[in-house]
Design a protein around this motif. Structure first.
Motif, PDB file in Angstrom:
ATOM      1  N   GLY A  11      70.059  39.956  -0.210  1.00 16.14           N
ATOM      2  CA  GLY A  11      70.619  38.740   0.394  1.00 16.14           C
ATOM      3  C   GLY A  11      71.997  38.983   0.970  1.00 16.14           C
ATOM      4  O   GLY A  11      72.914  39.386   0.246  1.00 16.14           O
ATOM      5  N   ALA A  15      77.878  36.040  -1.106  1.00 19.34           N
ATOM      6  CA  ALA A  15      77.860  36.761  -2.383  1.00 19.34           C
ATOM      7  C   ALA A  15      77.391  38.199  -2.178  1.00 19.34           C
ATOM      8  O   ALA A  15      78.053  39.151  -2.625  1.00 19.34           O
ATOM      9  N   GLU A  34      68.279  41.776   3.903  1.00 19.53           N
ATOM     10  CA  GLU A  34      68.334  40.376   4.317  1.00 19.53           C
ATOM     11  C   GLU A  34      66.998  39.980   4.946  1.00 19.53           C
ATOM     12  O   GLU A  34      66.484  40.702   5.797  1.00 19.53           O
ATOM     13  N   ARG A  35      66.491  38.820   4.532  1.00 20.35           N
ATOM     14  CA  ARG A  35      65.179  38.413   5.069  1.00 20.35           C
ATOM     15  C   ARG A  35      65.292  37.809   6.474  1.00 20.35           C
ATOM     16  O   ARG A  35      64.336  37.810   7.244  1.00 20.35           O
ATOM     17  N   ASN A  43      71.271  30.658   6.992  1.00 20.82           N
ATOM     18  CA  ASN A  43      72.219  30.131   6.013  1.00 20.82           C
ATOM     19  C   ASN A  43      72.872  28.823   6.452  1.00 20.82           C
ATOM     20  O   ASN A  43      73.116  28.606   7.632  1.00 20.82           O
ATOM     21  N   GLY A  46      78.324  23.311   4.767  1.00 20.83           N
ATOM     22  CA  GLY A  46      79.062  22.230   5.413  1.00 20.83           C
ATOM     23  C   GLY A  46      80.110  22.801   6.332  1.00 20.83           C
ATOM     24  O   GLY A  46      80.335  22.346   7.440  1.00 20.83           O
ATOM     25  N   ILE A  48      83.332  24.717   5.039  1.00 20.32           N
ATOM     26  CA  ILE A  48      84.711  25.060   4.664  1.00 20.32           C
ATOM     27  C   ILE A  48      84.732  26.420   3.968  1.00 20.32           C
ATOM     28  O   ILE A  48      84.130  26.607   2.916  1.00 20.32           O
ATOM     29  N   ARG A 106      78.162  29.315   9.872  1.00 21.45           N
ATOM     30  CA  ARG A 106      77.679  30.458   9.092  1.00 21.45           C
ATOM     31  C   ARG A 106      76.909  31.487   9.924  1.00 21.45           C
ATOM     32  O   ARG A 106      76.959  32.683   9.624  1.00 21.45           O
ATOM     33  N   VAL A 130      62.517  40.826  -0.006  1.00 19.76           N
ATOM     34  CA  VAL A 130      62.275  41.476  -1.300  1.00 19.76           C
ATOM     35  C   VAL A 130      61.294  40.588  -2.059  1.00 19.76           C
ATOM     36  O   VAL A 130      61.568  39.403  -2.283  1.00 19.76           O
ATOM     37  N   ASP A 303      75.067  31.621  -5.471  1.00 25.94           N
ATOM     38  CA  ASP A 303      74.215  30.447  -5.708  1.00 25.94           C
ATOM     39  C   ASP A 303      73.051  30.758  -6.647  1.00 25.94           C
ATOM     40  O   ASP A 303      72.582  29.884  -7.379  1.00 25.94           O
ATOM     41  N   GLY A 315      81.786  26.719  -3.100  1.00 26.53           N
ATOM     42  CA  GLY A 315      80.575  27.494  -3.368  1.00 26.53           C
ATOM     43  C   GLY A 315      80.705  28.875  -2.753  1.00 26.53           C
ATOM     44  O   GLY A 315      80.547  29.888  -3.423  1.00 26.53           O
ATOM     45  N   SER A 316      81.070  28.908  -1.475  1.00 26.88           N
ATOM     46  CA  SER A 316      81.154  30.197  -0.777  1.00 26.88           C
ATOM     47  C   SER A 316      82.217  31.086  -1.430  1.00 26.88           C
ATOM     48  O   SER A 316      82.042  32.305  -1.520  1.00 26.88           O
TER      49      SER A 316
END
Ligand code: FAD
Length: 431
Positions: A11, A15, A34-35, A43, A46, A48, A106, A130, A303, A315-316
């Motif tokens: 991924g 992260a 990465e898929r 991805n 919002g 920020i 993103r 994967v 996540d 989160g990011s």
């Protein structure tokens, strides 16, 4: 392609890329899978991006990263049907180096960031899913992909596959997330001329605004809506816990339409042309939902590990820091040539000692408490709007009389004890 890597990262979100970048920079042989067609193509955020955690990975990244606007103002809107109470902080210092945070798209940002990991020597493979971890003798030794001859091996596999971490689940690290452990969010990117955005939000070309919207925007459900300024577009979205949506039988796109039509919001987005429509889950189970983080030859970051602070909309940054910490633990393990759970566990310890563990712990009961007690959204926000209306309406009543009328209206129908209990409960879970 080498048959065996030091690290395979699944991924290429914030992260995974942070982990791949840090490990490759330290000289490890890294494969990043990465898929999507390219990192960021699948991805959603919002928008920020926090400067601090990103800068710990790439100093002064803002000089070359594809960013939208540095945010100079954070607004909070508390909506009723036809009114809102607002509060905000605007600081021009946030518009100058070293900045505070930025709006990003993103699809552009993730692609650039993964390119930086490649510059450090990581091998990036896109359009590859994967499908499972390869486990031998109770140890993860590699991954199986959907490519022909798609088995690849590594000392450590890092699962950075996002909120729906099927891989973590298949290893038994966590169960299927329950509807109250995730929020469902829908958002649109609306194109508008830069000049229009600047006028409507009272900013210059190189200044951005983030607006968090509570109350009527989620029709009484636990959640928020948001409105963020990009260079030539706005991000508007809304999210609530999946359990709330199921209970109220609400469809996410209905919620977004409601938000866009709200009389307090509509003037800001009027004329905006939809360029993207996106939906995604956000892990919001918090501290109690964090799964097992480490096993023999395997770690979980971002996540996939429920690292989101819904109260502060972070989160990011947690994804990036957890990816970096995981990579640093792998570098230490490599020095010892020991990739067992015992050695890799330094990642878990460091994580719980960092802002991630501490913040998740601080707010460990917030989601469940506010979901069980919807009155904070259904009663208190409308009450606050009515109180403001009454206070600011010049109607000839003496101010003292007005004040006691407002205080009485707050306890009316509930009783003083119930209100005191609600206040205490909110203080306790947020303190
Ligand atoms: P992701 O970004 O989800 O990346 C996971 C990657 O793994 C994806 O690229 C995916 O394609 C890939 N992948 C998944 N499965 C596989 C597989 N089997 N094989 C190969 N590849 C795979 N955070 C903030 O900091 N600020 C915000 O303003 C903000 N707003 C948000 C608004 C919305 C609507 C949403 C949904 C989230 C928001 N967040 C925000 C949270 C933030 O987006 C996440 O915390 C962050 O993206 C997590 O990064 P990640 O790398 O762990 O996961």
């Amino acid at each position: 392609m080498a048959d065996k890597f030091d690290v395979i990262v699944v991924g290429a979100g914030p992260a995974g890329t942070s982990c791949a970048y840090t490990a490759a920079k330290a000289g490890l042989n890294v494969l990043l899978i990465e898929r999507g067609e390219y990192p960021g193509s699948k991805n959603v955020m919002g928008g920020i991006l926090y400067r601090k955690q990103m800068e710990e990975i790439i100093p002064e990244f803002w000089k070359e990263a594809p960013l939208e606007r540095p945010v100079v103002e954070q607004r909070f809107w508390f909506l009723d049907k036809e009114s809102m109470v607002t509060t905000s902080y605007k600081g021009l210092e946030w518009g100058k180096e070293p900045f505070n945070n930025f709006t990003v798209l993103r699809a552009k940002f993730d692609r650039w960031f993964a390119g930086k990991a490649v510059e450090q020597g990581a091998l990036l493979i896109n359009e590859t899913v994967v499908t499972e971890c390869i486990v031998e003798d109770n140890r993860v030794v590699g991954v199986r992909t959907d490519r022909p001859d798609g088995d690849v091996y590594a000392d450590v596999v890092v699962l950075a596959d996002g909120v729906n971490s099927l891989l973590g689940k298949s290893l038994g690290f966590h169960k299927e997330w329950k509807p109250d452990e995730v929020a469902l969010t829908v958002m649109e990117v609306l194109n508008l001329p830069k000049k229009t955005i600047n006028e409507r939000f009272n900013v210059a070309d190189d200044q951005g605004v983030s607006v968090e919207i509570f109350g009527d925007s989620t029709q009484g459900l636990l959640g928020t809506a948001f409105l963020y300024t990009n260079k030539d577009s706005l991000n508007i979205g809304v999210g609530t816990t999946l359990s709330g949506m199921i209970k109220k039988k609400l469809k996410p796109y209905h919620l977004l339409e409601y938000v866009k039509e709200h009389p307090m919001i509509r003037p800001y987005i009027e004329g905006g042309e939809t360029s993207e429509y996106l939906a995604h889950l956000i892990p919001e189970g918090g501290y109690k939902s964090v799964p097992r983080l480490v096993g023999n030859g395997v770690m979980i970051v971002g996540d996939a590990a429920q690292f989101v602070n819904a109260i502060h909309r972070e989160g990011s940054n947690m994804a990036m820091s957890s990816g970096k910490m995981a990579a640093e633990a792998i570098v230490r393990a490599k020095e010892l040539d020991d990739f067992t759970e015992r050695t890799l566990d330094s990642y878990r310890k460091e994580l719980y000692n960092s802002f991630i563990g501490k913040d998740l712990k601080k707010y460990k009961d917030v989601t469940h408490t506010f979901e069980e007690h919807p009155q904070y959204f259904t009663d208190y926000i409308p009450m606050m709007n009515k109180a403001a209306n009454s206070f600011f309406t010049v109607d000839g009543s003496p101010k003292k009389e007005k004040q006691s009328r407002i205080i009485k209206s707050i306890t009316e129908g509930k009783g003083k004890i119930a209100v005191a209990k609600d206040l205490y409960r909110a203080w306790k879970v947020m303190k």
